[in-house]
Design a protein around this motif. Sequence first.
Motif, mmCIF file in Angstrom:
data_model
loop_
_atom_site.group_PDB
_atom_site.id
_atom_site.type_symbol
_atom_site.label_atom_id
_atom_site.label_comp_id
_atom_site.label_asym_id
_atom_site.label_seq_id
_atom_site.Cartn_x
_atom_site.Cartn_y
_atom_site.Cartn_z
ATOM 1 N N UNK A 96 0.811 -1.225 0.000
ATOM 2 C CA UNK A 96 0.000 0.000 0.000
ATOM 3 C C UNK A 96 0.841 1.269 0.000
ATOM 4 N N UNK A 97 2.067 1.195 -0.512
ATOM 5 C CA UNK A 97 2.912 2.399 -0.594
ATOM 6 C C UNK A 97 2.475 3.222 -1.806
ATOM 7 N N UNK A 98 2.300 4.530 -1.642
ATOM 8 C CA UNK A 98 1.781 5.361 -2.746
ATOM 9 C C UNK A 98 2.726 5.382 -3.952
ATOM 10 N N UNK A 99 2.171 5.560 -5.167
ATOM 11 C CA UNK A 99 2.944 5.476 -6.406
ATOM 12 C C UNK A 99 4.178 6.373 -6.430
ATOM 13 N N UNK A 119 6.832 4.851 -4.398
ATOM 14 C CA UNK A 119 7.322 3.641 -5.083
ATOM 15 C C UNK A 119 8.353 4.020 -6.139
#
Lengths: 234, 445
Positions: free
Chosen positions: A116-119, A122
């Motif tokens: 669930x790490x934001x784009x 990432x």
Amino acid sequence: METSLIQISNLTKHFQMGGTTVRALDGVDLDIPQQSFTVVMGPSGSGKSTLLYLIGGLDRPTGGQISVNGERLDGMDENKLALFRRHAVGFIFQSFNLIQSMNAEENVGFPMQFSGIPPKERKRRSKELLEQVGLADRGRHKPGELSGGQQQRVAAARALVNNPGLILADEPTGNLDSASGVGIMQLLSDLHHSGRAVLVVTHDARMVRFATHKVFLLDGKIVSEDQYHRASLE
Amino acid sequence: MKLLDIVRLILGNLNRRIGRVALTAVGVVIGTAAVVILVSLAIGLQKNANEQLYGIGDLTQIQVSPTYGGQVMMASGMGGGGGGGSSGSGVQQTALLTNPALDGLRAISGVVAVIPRDYLMSSLTLKFHRLESGSNVIGIGTDDLGQLGLEASQGVVSLARGTIVIGPMVAANFYDPNQRPGQATPAAPDLYDQNLTFVLIKYDQNGNEIRKTMTYKVVGVLAQTQGESDWSIYLRLDELKAMNEWAMGRRINYNKDGYSQVIVKVDSVDHVLDITNQITALGYQAYTPQSFVQGINNFYLILQIIFGGVGAIALLVAAIGIANTMAMAILERTREIGLMKAVGATNRDVLSIFLGEAAGIGFLGGLGGVLIGWLAGQGINVIALVYLAQQSASQGGTPPSVAVSTPVWLPIFALVFATLIGLISGLYPALRAATLVPVQALKYE
């Protein structure tokens, strides 16, 4: 005194092949310390890959106990095992296992989707890791446009993405030419020196010089280096 | 895993196999389009039928007639003893529409008005200058025809002694009795505000013709309803009663004989059937077009279900296509599933991704199907309406306003249904993917 990272006692893994039972691991006891570089050596069918998969929580043992970082893996439910794989270990495979439709950057960032790490984060982290493995300028390239050595570096970057304490590598140089293989060995050694534990399953003897610990497997059992070499000569 | 990431991943995966996804979705497109077109057609047919039916008469009116007692033929054979007919076994009890009975009807909740009416029971010739005609004459127990839902196109709809209100087609019936062959047929006269002569005719016991002539002033011409009122003449009930008394040669006592017909006006279409049943329970004969309309509506509902079912079969075939495509995709991507699990995807993550892909194929196919179905419906409308308009022009009557009607809920329903079909088709393959043992998936060749 070194503290243990991996504690294994009386570990067995049996497979049914047709009507016969294959004992891939047959009562293995092992203690692997923190921040070690362990090389597991053995011929094909000795059970070394099976050992790696059991340590990584990708398979379940038939009997015995495995603890990683004090967590018992045998008896863990599927969901907890998935979370263990997500946070505690990073895998490097012989055949790289990159997703062909994604570029290097996307491949590295792929595991972070499940956390669930934001784009944006990432992307930032993928770039950083590609730079660390020496592929800063190859982020937009797809696996088909990279050499074997480069693909394995992308896979190594992917293994680091969730910042695990343990890197598990299954024959990481098996599909590489000699020079690329050395490069990957050096990379694994660098990872070890950066404070991680590395466990490599290989029959590439060159890997031994990086090892802090050596494990020799024959027919599902741990043997001494002498026994191993004697068996190799026979 | 975040929803947005799942959606992004699903779209990426669908895009990877765009050709196969498109081919699979074509099946869903055909199925959804079939559902939309066929159900729209059934709804269009129903709308048409209702439009025509509403011409039958005001749907908030119930026609009530008295029941005259006596033996009634029953299929089961002779009725039992004649002990007052209370058993109902083939004997009907007399129920007359007397004034106290009308008060009983007025007491029913939801009844707005109870208006008695009667028909002329004598021969009649209408005269206007040199033109003659016959017509349906109705005596009505109210001074205000507006209570029956009638409106005037000219003049008023209220009746007074010596005045009549006529339907719009009455004038068209006038003809010249002395017209010679070759002579032009006279145009329909404008009767509004004119005097009409009523010539009543009866015969005595010896067969001699007896005539009675009266004059009435036309104070109103009704607007067209496509019902009985179009060709009827309305006058006060007491005046009609006087005509009938003259024709029959005896006095009529409504309190004793009852009215021959009563119109019960109800506050809402929804209450019509209930009140009709209550009136029937009181022993009267009650008729409403509403019961007919309901029967027709039930028929069209069944038609919608059958048509929808035909489309659904096409969707079912498409579902098998989706299941097949997903099963293939999972075989091809077994190692990828292994990798997903190795890097920390839970079974639920894998299930969501593959279910989402299957639902995505259903959704995309549904979207295409809804669009094509709606466009085809519009096309059919244009062609069919031109044809139907020609038909009604040659046969009379009003042309239908719509052939295929797509209500807003239908595309939404079809889209949701197609997505669900995709989801259900993907369930088995996705479950298989989710429960793969990671190490076996990674080693899959």
